[in-house]
Design an enzyme around this catalytic site. Structure first.
Site, PDB file in Angstrom:
ATOM      1  N   ASP A 161       0.740  -1.128  -0.082  1.00 26.18           N
ATOM      2  CA  ASP A 161       0.082   0.327   0.008  1.00 26.18           C
ATOM      3  C   ASP A 161       0.880   1.285   0.163  1.00 26.18           C
ATOM      4  OD1 ASP A 161      -1.533  -2.211   0.501  1.00 26.18           O
ATOM      5  OD2 ASP A 161      -2.718  -1.259   2.140  1.00 26.18           O
ATOM      6  N   GLU A 392       1.764  -9.185  11.742  1.00 28.93           N
ATOM      7  CA  GLU A 392       1.591  -8.756  10.259  1.00 28.93           C
ATOM      8  C   GLU A 392       2.891  -8.449   9.494  1.00 28.93           C
ATOM      9  OE1 GLU A 392      -1.008  -5.311   9.993  1.00 28.93           O
ATOM     10  OE2 GLU A 392      -0.872  -5.729   7.568  1.00 28.93           O
TER      11      GLU A 392
HETATM   12  C1  GLC Z   1      -2.578  -4.589   3.693  1.00 27.57           C
HETATM   13  C2  GLC Z   1      -1.401  -5.082   3.090  1.00 27.57           C
HETATM   14  C3  GLC Z   1      -1.935  -5.905   1.842  1.00 27.57           C
HETATM   15  C4  GLC Z   1      -2.929  -7.074   2.369  1.00 27.57           C
HETATM   16  C5  GLC Z   1      -4.135  -6.473   3.419  1.00 27.57           C
HETATM   17  C6  GLC Z   1      -4.492  -7.480   4.286  1.00 27.57           C
HETATM   18  O1  GLC Z   1      -3.662  -3.774   2.853  1.00 27.57           O
HETATM   19  O2  GLC Z   1      -0.835  -4.111   2.273  1.00 27.57           O
HETATM   20  O3  GLC Z   1      -1.000  -6.522   1.251  1.00 27.57           O
HETATM   21  O4  GLC Z   1      -3.420  -7.767   1.515  1.00 27.57           O
HETATM   22  O5  GLC Z   1      -3.641  -5.778   4.221  1.00 27.57           O
HETATM   23  O6  GLC Z   1      -3.586  -8.056   4.836  1.00 27.57           O
END
Ligand code: GLC
Length: 427
Positions: A161, A392
């Site tokens: 992101d 995460e």
């Molecule tokens: C964030 C991450 C993305 C992922 C999502 C859910 O947006 O950047 O890669 O898929 O979270 O984990």
């Protein structure tokens, strides 16, 4: 591998199961995300193959008529997440977001088949046309001029992101005065210092508004939308997935599909070369409107090995670059070069280490015979999980875990590695 951590990882997948699909983590991400589900399937396959396939089947329930598999599927409205279905207005059933995410699914399907038996082969056969339609969507809607470079229309489509890669594209966006007022929910559960900034969020919402207002006309979005960049991540993951899909087409005697996929592969291999940034000595993101390059190496640049992209000189430069970067971190592989001033060790995709990225890096390096480097990155990932838990993402300097806790893909990668040493990982 520690059996206690393995049990914990299994428990995380079971607890994040919402009945056929898995959430990445409770509260912060309460829906089904695209590439998260692919890695969840990989994790489930270690102890429950049926559940692994179900994860992929439910993901394809969200597939659009044009072939796109969206990045989020909203099965119910959850106030914990913004922007939800009312903002996206996809007009689909089930409701979803309006763009896609890295297509790792074909590679996971091949892995499930090669670690399974005849029943797995049947499940793969049923999914084949759906995955093919999705890849076709990428090659047409995200590369309308057939250049071999697949673009992304939103930083969220890359799955990385707020990586500094997207700063050059975001900086050209003017936030319109009539952008609706909104309230972020991500910073309710995670420290704002670890998340994208509010100026980035305004731009994310500006791009979303364009898509919604043209009713998700993907050709229009690619040609006239506020953001169109090439991402080495999408480019490499799609190329790898095309190779795996070609393997399936051959196995299922689908010659016409096979020929088309070969054509995609040929074009994409050429396309990768336009992402080579000689100044940096790496594959880098690029703005498809201005041609401007992003100027640092990321973890995702390392997926050249996974894709089978680049010549031997380019790969040698990537390896030497990677060693320099790793020598500056306690734990690799960071999502931004720590020698660059945009590096932030705790902020999401501007520095932290991500387990699922490491999984793909390790797989590619192993296949290309870079065993020492592959093992270093694999062991770093395991040390991070052992030290901090199933977060995460992780700080590459301190090893502390950040973002969501009990995270699905971190648990899934631990499980996948507990089954097989990387040298025996299926393609
Ligand atoms: C964030 C991450 C993305 C992922 C999502 C859910 O947006 O950047 O890669 O898929 O979270 O984990």
């Amino acid at each position: 591998m520690h059996s206690e951590l393995r049990d914990q990882a299994t428990q995380i997948l079971l607890e994040n199961d919402r009945g056929g699909y898995t959430v990445p983590t409770a509260r912060l991400y309460p829906y089904q995300w695209n590439w998260d589900s692919a890695f969840a399937a990989l994790g489930f396959s270690v102890f429950d193959r049926e559940r692994a396939w179900l994860e992929l089947d439910t993901l394809f329930e969200g597939q659009w008529a044009d072939g796109m598999v969206p990045h989020i599927i909203f099965r119910r409205d959850d106030p914990d997440y913004f922007p939800g279905p009312a903002i996206w207005q996809s007009g689909t059933t089930p409701p979803s977001s309006g763009h896609s995410q890295p297509p790792v699914v074909a590679s996971i399907i091949r892995h499930l088949m090669e670690t399974g038996g005849p029943a797995d082969r049947e499940r793969a056969k049923v999914l084949f046309p759906k995955v093919y339609a999705w890849h076709n969507w990428f090659h047409t809607m995200r590369d309308p001029d057939g250049t071999g470079l697949v673009g992304i229309v939103h930083p969220w489509e890359s799955g990385r992101d707020n990586c500094p890669d997207w700063d050059i594209g975001l900086n050209t966006i003017d936030v319109p005065g009539d952008l609706e007022r909104y309230e972020r929910r991500d910073t309710d559960s995670v420290d704002a210092e670890e998340r994208p900034t509010s100026s980035e969020y305004d731009r994310y919402l500006t791009i979303l508004k364009f898509g919604r207002e043209c009713r998700w006309d993907h050709i229009k979005i690619a040609r006239d939308g506020p953001f169109f960049m090439a991402d080495p991540g999408i480019q490499f993951i799609l190329l790898r997935a095309d190779r795996d899909l070609l393997h399936l087409a051959e196995l299922f005697d689908l010659a016409d599909h096979g020929r088309q996929i070969e054509h995609w592969i040929e074009r994409s291999v050429d396309g990768c070369q336009s992402l080579w940034n000689e100044k940096v000595g790496s594959f880098c993101a690029r703005d498809l409107r201005s041609g401007e390059f992003s100027n640092a190496m990321t973890n995702i640049s390392m997926l050249a090995f996974y894709a089978g992209a680049g010549g031997s000189d380019q790969r040698a430069r990537l390896v030497s670059h990677a060693n320099n970067i790793l020598d500056r971190c306690h734990y690799g592989f960071p999502s931004w070069d720590p020698r660059d001033d945009k590096f932030e060790s705790k902020r999401y995709w501007r520095g932290p280490v991500w387990a699922m990225a490491n999984y793909m890096i390790v797989q590619g390096l192993t296949e290309c015979g870079e065993l020492g480097l592959a093992e270093r990155i694999r062991l770093d990932t395991l040390r991070l999980i052992k030290k901090s838990g199933f977060f995460e993402y992780f700080d590459p300097i301190t090893g502390d875990g950040h973002g969501g806790t009990d995270f699905t893909w971190t648990a899934a990668i631990y499980l996948a590695w507990s089954r097989a040493r990387p040298s025996s990982q299926a393609a």
